[in-house]
Design an enzyme around this catalytic site. Sequence first.
Site, mmCIF file in Angstrom:
data_model
loop_
_atom_site.group_PDB
_atom_site.id
_atom_site.type_symbol
_atom_site.label_atom_id
_atom_site.label_comp_id
_atom_site.label_asym_id
_atom_site.label_seq_id
_atom_site.Cartn_x
_atom_site.Cartn_y
_atom_site.Cartn_z
ATOM 1 N N ASP A 48 6.738 51.728 18.224
ATOM 2 C CA ASP A 48 6.332 52.672 19.263
ATOM 3 C C ASP A 48 7.539 53.458 19.752
ATOM 4 O O ASP A 48 8.529 52.879 20.188
ATOM 5 C CB ASP A 48 5.726 51.887 20.443
ATOM 6 C CG ASP A 48 5.227 52.813 21.538
ATOM 7 O OD1 ASP A 48 4.040 53.182 21.502
ATOM 8 O OD2 ASP A 48 6.024 53.181 22.421
ATOM 9 N N TYR A 53 12.158 59.461 24.299
ATOM 10 C CA TYR A 53 13.109 58.352 24.126
ATOM 11 C C TYR A 53 14.372 58.810 23.402
ATOM 12 O O TYR A 53 15.366 58.096 23.373
ATOM 13 C CB TYR A 53 12.489 57.194 23.330
ATOM 14 C CG TYR A 53 11.263 56.547 23.916
ATOM 15 C CD1 TYR A 53 10.826 56.856 25.204
ATOM 16 C CD2 TYR A 53 10.544 55.606 23.194
ATOM 17 C CE1 TYR A 53 9.678 56.256 25.728
ATOM 18 C CE2 TYR A 53 9.411 54.993 23.712
ATOM 19 C CZ TYR A 53 8.984 55.332 24.977
ATOM 20 O OH TYR A 53 7.853 54.727 25.484
ATOM 21 N N LYS A 78 4.857 60.164 21.200
ATOM 22 C CA LYS A 78 4.193 60.745 22.384
ATOM 23 C C LYS A 78 4.761 62.122 22.678
ATOM 24 O O LYS A 78 5.963 62.357 22.457
ATOM 25 C CB LYS A 78 4.430 59.848 23.612
ATOM 26 C CG LYS A 78 4.216 58.385 23.339
ATOM 27 C CD LYS A 78 4.416 57.499 24.543
ATOM 28 C CE LYS A 78 4.408 56.032 24.125
ATOM 29 N NZ LYS A 78 5.670 55.529 23.598
ATOM 30 N N HIS A 111 2.184 61.575 26.883
ATOM 31 C CA HIS A 111 3.050 60.575 27.517
ATOM 32 C C HIS A 111 2.685 60.323 28.997
ATOM 33 O O HIS A 111 2.618 59.184 29.442
ATOM 34 C CB HIS A 111 4.513 61.019 27.398
ATOM 35 C CG HIS A 111 5.489 59.895 27.424
ATOM 36 N ND1 HIS A 111 6.627 59.878 26.666
ATOM 37 C CD2 HIS A 111 5.500 58.726 28.119
ATOM 38 C CE1 HIS A 111 7.295 58.762 26.901
ATOM 39 N NE2 HIS A 111 6.622 58.047 27.781
#
Length: 280
Positions: A48, A53, A78, A111
């Site tokens: 994931d 990120y 996301k 997200h």
Amino acid sequence: MGQITDTYILNNGYHIPCIGFGTWQSPDGETTVSAVRSAVRAGYRHIDTAAAYKNETSIGKALKLIDIPRTELFITSKVWDDSRGYGKTIQSFQKTLDDLQTDYLDLYLIHWPATKYRCPDWEAVNLDTWRAMTELYRKGYIKAMGVSNFLPEHLEALMRTEIIPMVNQIEYHPGQMQEEVVDYCKQNGILIEAWSPLGTGRMLSDQRLQDIASNYGKSAAQLCIRWCLQNGVLPLPKSVTPSRIMENADVFGFDISDEDMAEINSMPYFGGLGLHPNTR
Ligand code: A2P
């Protein structure tokens, strides 16, 4: 669930391995490349990530280095807040694919929802983002689509579209069970994924959880992960430490008793991130 490759089945029939390897706060670079390789060696097949990120490039590198066919892996990403809306979502998705060095995603999520507190046309923005994802889905670039951090008030508009979300990924750990969101999703066939199932590590020093875990010869981390599974939730534990990555995959072959499940389920909030879409 009896092993890490066992799957939940999403509402479109697509299978999703029951534990995902979390990468939020895994820094871009060798740390994440090596963590993903360790995870795959430990048996994880579900990874994931998210554009936000900023580690998709490293995950892409790791995926090239491992000897597992792409079809045996499940990759989620996301779309971030600054890429909401139809056109920007499509663009952001393309960058995600390029960075991950893949030509499709198994799951793509919004997200965070646009909300009435920060965006006057929040509902239209969420629907436009969803329309882009629906197109990606129809064309086969994503095998499943969903959301993250959505409350029922944000989900309602999407439930009236041609494709309903398959997943809602929320903060979920002992003391933070978001019952209203979970009940709504369960009633509507939406799988709940748990981000920070260890409360970003904050659960692990809790004496009550440690005591329950020790009855099973397990760590508090293993207890939290197993507890998610027994509640029908898909945990996404994050670690960059090889021994912990293995430990977090070793959550099968024992069952938490009904009594212990009830005790953990009744714990009031005692820490975690507690991020809320309307106030963050
Ligand atoms: P690290 O990545 O340095 O190994 P969450 O998944 O709830 O967000 O929690 C992630 C945090 O918990 C990270 O700080 C991670 O540290 C730590 N962590 C993950 N697994 C374990 C474990 N089995 N034992 C102790 N700490 C852990």
